[in-house]
Design an enzyme around this catalytic site. Structure first.
Site, short mmCIF file in Angstrom:
data_model
loop_
_atom_site.label_atom_id
_atom_site.label_comp_id
_atom_site.label_asym_id
_atom_site.label_seq_id
_atom_site.Cartn_x
_atom_site.Cartn_y
_atom_site.Cartn_z
N VAL A 1 0.59 -1.18 0.06
CA VAL A 1 -0.11 -0.04 0.11
C VAL A 1 0.90 1.13 -0.12
O VAL A 1 2.20 1.25 0.35
CB VAL A 1 -0.86 0.04 1.24
CG1 VAL A 1 -0.04 0.27 2.52
CG2 VAL A 1 -2.07 1.04 1.08
N CYS A 2 0.49 2.39 -0.61
CA CYS A 2 0.72 3.89 -0.33
C CYS A 2 2.15 3.91 -1.35
O CYS A 2 2.23 3.63 -2.62
CB CYS A 2 1.10 3.93 0.93
SG CYS A 2 1.48 5.91 1.31
N ALA A 3 3.38 3.93 -0.65
CA ALA A 3 4.65 3.98 -1.25
C ALA A 3 5.13 2.58 -1.88
O ALA A 3 5.69 2.37 -2.77
CB ALA A 3 5.65 4.76 -0.45
N GLY B 1 -2.92 -0.73 -2.56
CA GLY B 1 -3.58 0.12 -1.96
C GLY B 1 -3.27 1.50 -2.18
O GLY B 1 -1.76 1.63 -2.32
#
Length: 208
Positions: A112-114, A175
């Site tokens: 998720v994210c980075a 995500g």
């Protein structure tokens, strides 16, 4: 019982890391939190500090975990985002090899994210799949893959999907960011424990 490993490196995003752990354990699944050392360091510690200075005591260290599982892969692995947490995860050759083994075995790889951009892009698992990440990081793949040519090769045929909480394609779950951690985590619960269990947890925890 389905097994999931959650990898925590110094600087991980706390909401993204612990929300899946909480919901997966509510689902009765076996979740192991694994500490990963800072890039360039071989020092293993159970205590890992998040990007907002919240310390977490992991269940085991990366060396211990890999020794324990041997050739027996978990059902899913998860990489939270956060910086420099994602950068520290990406520096581990052992984790990159694990991602490749999981992908080859058709097991669930999630991030998720980075981490979809920073960690997974260099493994080649994004190639031919739809995925998402923190806004803008999809435009920096050349930095994460060691150059534009490598990035094109490693992500060939991939499609970045913006403005969605998560994307699931084949065995890859990605995500967008901390605000989508709940939706992302519940999708992971659904994949590993089934829709009925996911609905029970959704209703019992007063989710939106």
């Amino acid at each position: 019982m389905k097994k999931t490993a959650v990898f925590l490196a110094p600087g991980f995003e706390e909401i993204e890391a612990l929300t899946p752990v909480d919901y997966l354990r509510r689902a009765g699944l076996e979740v192991t939190t694994v500490s990963v050392p800072e890039a360039g360091s071989e020092e293993m510690s159970y205590a890992v500090q998040g990007s907002h200075k919240i310390p977490v005591f992991a269940d085991t260290t990366l060396v211990e975990y890999l020794d324990e599982i041997g050739e027996e892969l978990p059902d899913a692995i998860f990489f939270p985002g956060g910086l420099p947490g994602a950068t520290n995860l990406a520096a581990s050759d052992d984790l990159r090899e694990l991602v490749t083994r999981m992908a080859d075995a058709g097991r669930i790889v999630s991030a998720v994210c980075a981490s979809p951009a920073v960690v997974l892009s260099r493994s080649g698992i994004l190639a031919g799949k739809k995925w998402t990440c923190y806004p803008g990081m999809n435009e920096q793949l050349a930095d994460y893959c060691g150059g534009a040519q490598n990035a094109r090769k490693l992500t060939e045929g991939s499609v970045h999907v913006p403005d969605v909480p998560f994307v699931f394609d084949k065995n890859l779950l990605t995500g967008r960011g901390p605000g989508t951690a709940e939706q992302f985590s519940m999708k992971l619960v659904e994949l590993l424990a089934g829709a009925e269990t996911a609905k029970r947890i959704h209703d019992g925890s007063c989710q939106r």
